[in-house]
Design a protein around this motif. Structure first.
Motif, PDB file in Angstrom:
ATOM      1  N   SER A  58       0.839  -1.202   0.000  1.00  0.00           N
ATOM      2  CA  SER A  58       0.000   0.000   0.000  1.00  0.00           C
ATOM      3  C   SER A  58       0.869   1.246   0.000  1.00  0.00           C
ATOM      4  CB  SER A  58      -0.919  -0.009   1.214  1.00  0.00           C
ATOM      5  OG  SER A  58      -1.841   1.055   1.094  1.00  0.00           O
ATOM      6  N   ASN A  62      -5.330   3.017   1.369  1.00  0.00           N
ATOM      7  CA  ASN A  62      -6.060   2.483   0.202  1.00  0.00           C
ATOM      8  C   ASN A  62      -5.334   2.733  -1.118  1.00  0.00           C
ATOM      9  OD1 ASN A  62      -8.174   1.441   1.708  1.00  0.00           O
ATOM     10  ND2 ASN A  62      -9.293   3.384   1.654  1.00  0.00           N
ATOM     11  N   ASN A  63      -4.018   2.808  -1.036  1.00  0.00           N
ATOM     12  CA  ASN A  63      -3.191   3.019  -2.241  1.00  0.00           C
ATOM     13  C   ASN A  63      -3.518   4.334  -2.966  1.00  0.00           C
ATOM     14  OD1 ASN A  63      -1.060   1.145  -2.918  1.00  0.00           O
ATOM     15  ND2 ASN A  63      -2.625  -0.440  -2.777  1.00  0.00           N
ATOM     16  N   GLU A  64      -3.832   5.333  -2.174  1.00  0.00           N
ATOM     17  CA  GLU A  64      -4.182   6.629  -2.759  1.00  0.00           C
ATOM     18  C   GLU A  64      -3.059   7.218  -3.598  1.00  0.00           C
ATOM     19  OE1 GLU A  64      -7.575   8.785  -0.047  1.00  0.00           O
ATOM     20  OE2 GLU A  64      -5.496   9.455   0.064  1.00  0.00           O
ATOM     21  N   LEU A  66      -0.734   5.725  -5.210  1.00  0.00           N
ATOM     22  CA  LEU A  66      -0.615   4.996  -6.471  1.00  0.00           C
ATOM     23  C   LEU A  66      -1.745   5.407  -7.420  1.00  0.00           C
ATOM     24  CD1 LEU A  66       1.106   2.857  -7.827  1.00  0.00           C
ATOM     25  CD2 LEU A  66      -0.241   1.090  -6.693  1.00  0.00           C
ATOM     26  N   PHE A  67      -2.945   5.500  -6.887  1.00  0.00           N
ATOM     27  CA  PHE A  67      -4.085   5.912  -7.712  1.00  0.00           C
ATOM     28  C   PHE A  67      -3.834   7.291  -8.326  1.00  0.00           C
ATOM     29  CE2 PHE A  67      -7.903   8.427  -8.259  1.00  0.00           C
ATOM     30  CZ  PHE A  67      -8.554   7.670  -9.217  1.00  0.00           C
ATOM     31  N   ASN A  95      -5.540  -4.222   0.486  1.00  0.00           N
ATOM     32  CA  ASN A  95      -5.068  -2.957  -0.097  1.00  0.00           C
ATOM     33  C   ASN A  95      -5.257  -2.910  -1.612  1.00  0.00           C
ATOM     34  OD1 ASN A  95      -4.082  -2.041   2.428  1.00  0.00           O
ATOM     35  ND2 ASN A  95      -2.277  -3.353   2.170  1.00  0.00           N
ATOM     36  N   LEU A  99      -8.009  -0.022  -4.603  1.00  0.00           N
ATOM     37  CA  LEU A  99      -7.278   0.578  -5.736  1.00  0.00           C
ATOM     38  C   LEU A  99      -7.916   0.173  -7.052  1.00  0.00           C
ATOM     39  CD1 LEU A  99      -4.706   2.034  -6.919  1.00  0.00           C
ATOM     40  CD2 LEU A  99      -3.699  -0.259  -7.052  1.00  0.00           C
ATOM     41  N   ARG A 102     -11.279   1.825  -7.703  1.00  0.00           N
ATOM     42  CA  ARG A 102     -11.154   3.235  -8.094  1.00  0.00           C
ATOM     43  C   ARG A 102     -10.636   3.357  -9.528  1.00  0.00           C
ATOM     44  NH1 ARG A 102      -8.480   7.451  -3.885  1.00  0.00           N
ATOM     45  NH2 ARG A 102      -9.662   9.244  -4.634  1.00  0.00           N
ATOM     46  N   LEU A 103      -9.643   2.540  -9.867  1.00  0.00           N
ATOM     47  CA  LEU A 103      -9.080   2.609 -11.227  1.00  0.00           C
ATOM     48  C   LEU A 103     -10.114   2.196 -12.262  1.00  0.00           C
ATOM     49  CD1 LEU A 103      -5.487   1.116 -10.740  1.00  0.00           C
ATOM     50  CD2 LEU A 103      -6.077   3.500 -11.203  1.00  0.00           C
TER      51      LEU A 103
END
Ligand SMILES: [Fe+2]
Length: 291
Positions: A58, A62-64, A66-67, A95, A99, A102-103
């Motif tokens: 992560s 929430n892997n923000e 990366l997003f 995690n 992501l 969202r993606l």
């Protein structure tokens, strides 16, 4: 004598601590690497983000992080090369799902298996492979398991599952004869992108008529030595060059992502986690001048 010994010991402790801190940094931060792939089979430019081997890591809640990094690239397509989850002594998935959700809400995503997704077939953790696949497909993500998808008139993406034995420790052989042909159909008139988790079978991929093979799996070699040599892969291949970057073989290009996570051996040195961006570009056609 005692003094010299304690100085050496002290230096050793400081050196090891520095390496561990650096490794932690490389596991918890990522870079973006770009590759251009040019082909006469491509008509229009396409920007692809390729993600592999997150292993439930992560980057922010929430892997923000990366997003937002992927969102700032604004790709035409996201290809996922497997091992996003970790299936080992326990299941690591929490995690990954936020992501992907969202993606998939913003981008077309295509997902292919890694060895960890395939391990869900053993059904040890109360979530089996079919249930996981359904969760991913429920997000609108295309799941390619020995299957193919045309993304436009002349570009086709294939997802190839690899046999369990291909992931055995120190496996060095090629694929069984005809393995690729038995599982996916490649039309050589199209530009064929292959998602096959292990980079080990580069010769087989090239012989099958693939134009671009995308792989991960080797985590960039854990500790990257000069010359792009990986000290060790998760399959215990040592001093391998087939761990990261762009390789050319015949008419094929293979791009190997260093991945975004680790498992078991949680070390990265000179081997930063990475997002891969691939710019597909048309090759300018020769203009025939009419006399
Ligand atoms: Fe893997």
């Amino acid at each position: 004598m005692k003094n010299i010994f304690s100085k050496i010991l002290g230096l050793g402790v400081v050196g090891c601590s520095a390496l561990l801190l650096r490794s932690f940094y490389e596991r918890k931060n990522f870079k973006t690497v770009q590759y251009d792939v040019i082909s006469k089979k491509i008509d229009t430019k396409k920007k692809i983000v390729f993600l592999t081997d997150l292993h439930n890591n992560s980057f922010g809640k929430n892997n923000e992080k990366l997003f937002y990094a992927i969102d700032s690239i604004s790709p035409d397509l996201i290809l996922i090369g497997g091992d996003m989850i970790t299936v080992k002594d326990k299941l690591g998935i929490e995690n990954v799902l936020p992501l992907l959700k969202r993606l998939s809400g913003r981008y077309k995503c295509i997902y292919a298996n890694g060895n960890h997704e395939q391990r869900l077939g053993e059904n040890k953790f109360g979530l089996n492979y079919l249930q996981y696949k359904q969760i991913i497909e429920g997000m609108g993500i295309v799941y390619l398991s020995n299957n193919s998808l045309d993304i436009d008139d002349n570009i086709c993406v294939h997802g190839l599952d690899l046999l369990k034995k291909y992931y055995y420790r120190r496996y060095k052989g090629g694929m069984d004869t005809g393995y690729i042909k038995e599982h996916i159909a490649i039309d050589r008139d199209k530009f064929n992108i292959l998602l096959a988790h292990s980079p080990l079978f580069i010769k087989d991929y090239e012989e099958s008529g693939v134009d671009l093979a995308l792989a991960g799996h080797f985590h960039g070699g854990t500790i990257r030595l000069p010359g792009g040599i990986g000290l060790m892969t998760p399959q215990f291949h040592f001093f391998s060059r087939l761990v990261v970057g762009m390789k050319r073989l015949g008419n094929m290009v293979q791009i190997i992502g260093a991945g975004l996570g680790t498992h078991s051996v949680n070390i990265r040195l000179n081997d930063m986690s990475e997002i891969v961006v691939i710019n597909l570009k048309p090759r300018k056609k020769n203009i025939n001048l009419v006399q």
